[in-house]
Design an enzyme around this catalytic site. Sequence first.
Site, PDB file in Angstrom:
ATOM      1  N   LYS A  85     -14.426  28.598 -30.787  1.00  0.00           N
ATOM      2  CA  LYS A  85     -14.442  27.883 -29.035  1.00  0.00           C
ATOM      3  C   LYS A  85     -14.333  28.187 -28.075  1.00  0.00           C
ATOM      4  CE  LYS A  85     -17.280  25.497 -29.573  1.00  0.00           C
ATOM      5  NZ  LYS A  85     -17.453  23.649 -29.357  1.00  0.00           N
ATOM      6  N   LYS A 103      -8.206   3.722   1.819  1.00  0.00           N
ATOM      7  CA  LYS A 103      -7.481   5.098   1.577  1.00  0.00           C
ATOM      8  C   LYS A 103      -7.692   5.491   0.120  1.00  0.00           C
ATOM      9  CE  LYS A 103      -4.688   3.318   5.834  1.00  0.00           C
ATOM     10  NZ  LYS A 103      -5.897   2.113   5.971  1.00  0.00           N
ATOM     11  N   THR A 110     -38.008  27.218 -12.555  1.00  0.00           N
ATOM     12  CA  THR A 110     -38.341  26.076 -12.334  1.00  0.00           C
ATOM     13  C   THR A 110     -38.713  25.090 -14.102  1.00  0.00           C
ATOM     14  OG1 THR A 110     -40.830  26.423 -11.985  1.00  0.00           O
ATOM     15  CG2 THR A 110     -39.558  26.999 -10.203  1.00  0.00           C
ATOM     16  N   TYR A 153     -10.270  -5.943  12.456  1.00  0.00           N
ATOM     17  CA  TYR A 153      -9.754  -5.678  11.499  1.00  0.00           C
ATOM     18  C   TYR A 153      -9.289  -6.747  10.208  1.00  0.00           C
ATOM     19  CZ  TYR A 153      -5.918  -3.636   7.864  1.00  0.00           C
ATOM     20  OH  TYR A 153      -5.265  -2.847   7.039  1.00  0.00           O
ATOM     21  N   ASN A 203      -2.777  -2.206  13.495  1.00  0.00           N
ATOM     22  CA  ASN A 203      -3.906  -1.611  13.244  1.00  0.00           C
ATOM     23  C   ASN A 203      -4.675  -0.648  14.287  1.00  0.00           C
ATOM     24  OD1 ASN A 203      -4.361  -4.145  12.037  1.00  0.00           O
ATOM     25  ND2 ASN A 203      -5.683  -5.395  13.624  1.00  0.00           N
ATOM     26  N   ASN A 235     -14.504  26.731 -24.951  1.00  0.00           N
ATOM     27  CA  ASN A 235     -15.256  25.899 -23.891  1.00  0.00           C
ATOM     28  C   ASN A 235     -14.796  26.189 -22.510  1.00  0.00           C
ATOM     29  OD1 ASN A 235     -15.730  24.438 -26.336  1.00  0.00           O
ATOM     30  ND2 ASN A 235     -14.155  23.612 -26.098  1.00  0.00           N
ATOM     31  N   SER A 288       0.795  -1.408   0.280  1.00  0.00           N
ATOM     32  CA  SER A 288       0.242  -0.037   0.297  1.00  0.00           C
ATOM     33  C   SER A 288       0.461   0.724  -0.375  1.00  0.00           C
ATOM     34  CB  SER A 288      -1.035  -0.172   1.220  1.00  0.00           C
ATOM     35  OG  SER A 288      -0.177  -0.378   2.543  1.00  0.00           O
ATOM     36  N   SER A 323     -10.579  24.852 -29.338  1.00  0.00           N
ATOM     37  CA  SER A 323     -11.103  23.617 -29.807  1.00  0.00           C
ATOM     38  C   SER A 323      -9.943  23.397 -30.782  1.00  0.00           C
ATOM     39  CB  SER A 323     -12.418  23.783 -30.886  1.00  0.00           C
ATOM     40  OG  SER A 323     -12.121  23.064 -31.383  1.00  0.00           O
ATOM     41  N   GLN A 353      -7.566  -1.867   3.828  1.00  0.00           N
ATOM     42  CA  GLN A 353      -6.560  -1.066   3.354  1.00  0.00           C
ATOM     43  C   GLN A 353      -7.262   0.003   1.749  1.00  0.00           C
ATOM     44  OE1 GLN A 353      -2.478  -2.820   2.719  1.00  0.00           O
ATOM     45  NE2 GLN A 353      -3.459  -3.281   0.326  1.00  0.00           N
TER      46      GLN A 353
END
Length: 473
Positions: free
Chosen positions: A284, A326, A156, A318, A111, A286, A24, A278, A323
Amino acid sequence: MSNKMWGGRFASGPDAIMEEINASIGFDYRLALQDIAGSQAHVAMLAQTGILAQEDAAAIAKGLDEIRAEIEDGTFTFSRALEDIHMNIEARLTALIGAAAGRLHTARSRNDQVALDFRLWIRDTIDALDRQLRELQVALADKALAHAGSVMPGFTHMQSAQPVTFGHHLLAYVEMFSRDRSRLRDARVRLNESPLGAAALAGTSFPIDRAATAKALGFDRPTANSLDSVSDRDFVLETLSAAAICAIHLSRFAEEIVLWATPQFGFAALSDKFTTGSSIMPQKRNPDAAELVRGKAGRIIGALNGLLIVMKGLPLTYSKDMQEDKEGAFDALHSLSLCLAAMTGMVRDLEPDLKRMKAAAGAGYATATDLADWLVRRLKLPFREAHHITGRLVALAATKKIGLEKLTLPEMQAVEPKISDEVYAVLGVEKSIRSRTSYGGTAPSNVRAQAKRWLARLNKEKPVNHPSSAEPE
């Protein structure tokens, strides 16, 4: 070779595939400073309680300071073979001070260590996000005050409904982001308990002082149940939930900016700072920053869903599944931080086309409700009857392809004989917004007061902060 941190149970090292799925360090390196802070508090407590000799504690503390400096200046080497940030730091500490480094893990497990590190990181990140949300609210309130009387259509069903002001529209998002900050702060309150000392799952037989480490790390108290301490990830789920709701608010605003920037709406424009061109169409411009904010909401919501699914079937305590808590959280909260920065920039950059917005505010018979309200107030008609009369007048104006204010008095009186020329006082968009003086309404006087109230509150506010806080990476 066997991983030295695991001890003698394993005679050989892991298969390459096992190493690949198990490691990890590629993402939990982000916990490095929190891991060191937790270790410093732990070793100080071990020394204070007499569990660890002062000489060893001093060597460990000095070594951890050196490692922090290496991490901060970018010279620390992270090893995939050592799995995670905890083992990487412990291995480096061993290289620096020798066998005394092995005493750091007394009365502690990976842990409770990872539970602590992640709580610290989430807490720091909440504080950083709170500061960013405040900056966005200030930007919105500043612009709302400047445009308290700038007329635009309110919608609306994406149909013109009633005139509002641009400032009032912006203040709606100030309210949304205030609730986002409240949710994050609520999550912070609940996470602010220290799991350090829960060890693997059952606590420890060493005479540790959990209250001391909790206080040293800025927690309100230690967690009360060792099983829950190491298996709880509610603090991540709550934070991701608040982040997902915030991302939805950002996405809704981003969608409006995208619409406003089209030639068909033409309500507002972004400068070159927040737009792109573009590769084939030179005309353009954007609104890519807004589109990316809208798009990143999906990955933030996805991170919440992903962790909910990971946690839903896990027994106490655990499991390695955790793992997976995260990587998604790191990505989601970094994405949210980036979106907040981008939206704050866009709000300050956004230039409304006041003439275009005002013209659109009068389209679609947006003052019809004002006419119905006038019939109720002046003629004392029941609202349903006033609604029916107004509908007939709108139909007449639509047939003639003119606005309500262009109908002649005889034409109106043919529908309702009691109508007088006073009715024209309520049919303009400026008159409409000035009349909406109820608390929370769009009247410019209301908007100015609300914007000033928000700015005063935000400018005197002291953001939640912890000494170890850092912006999310």
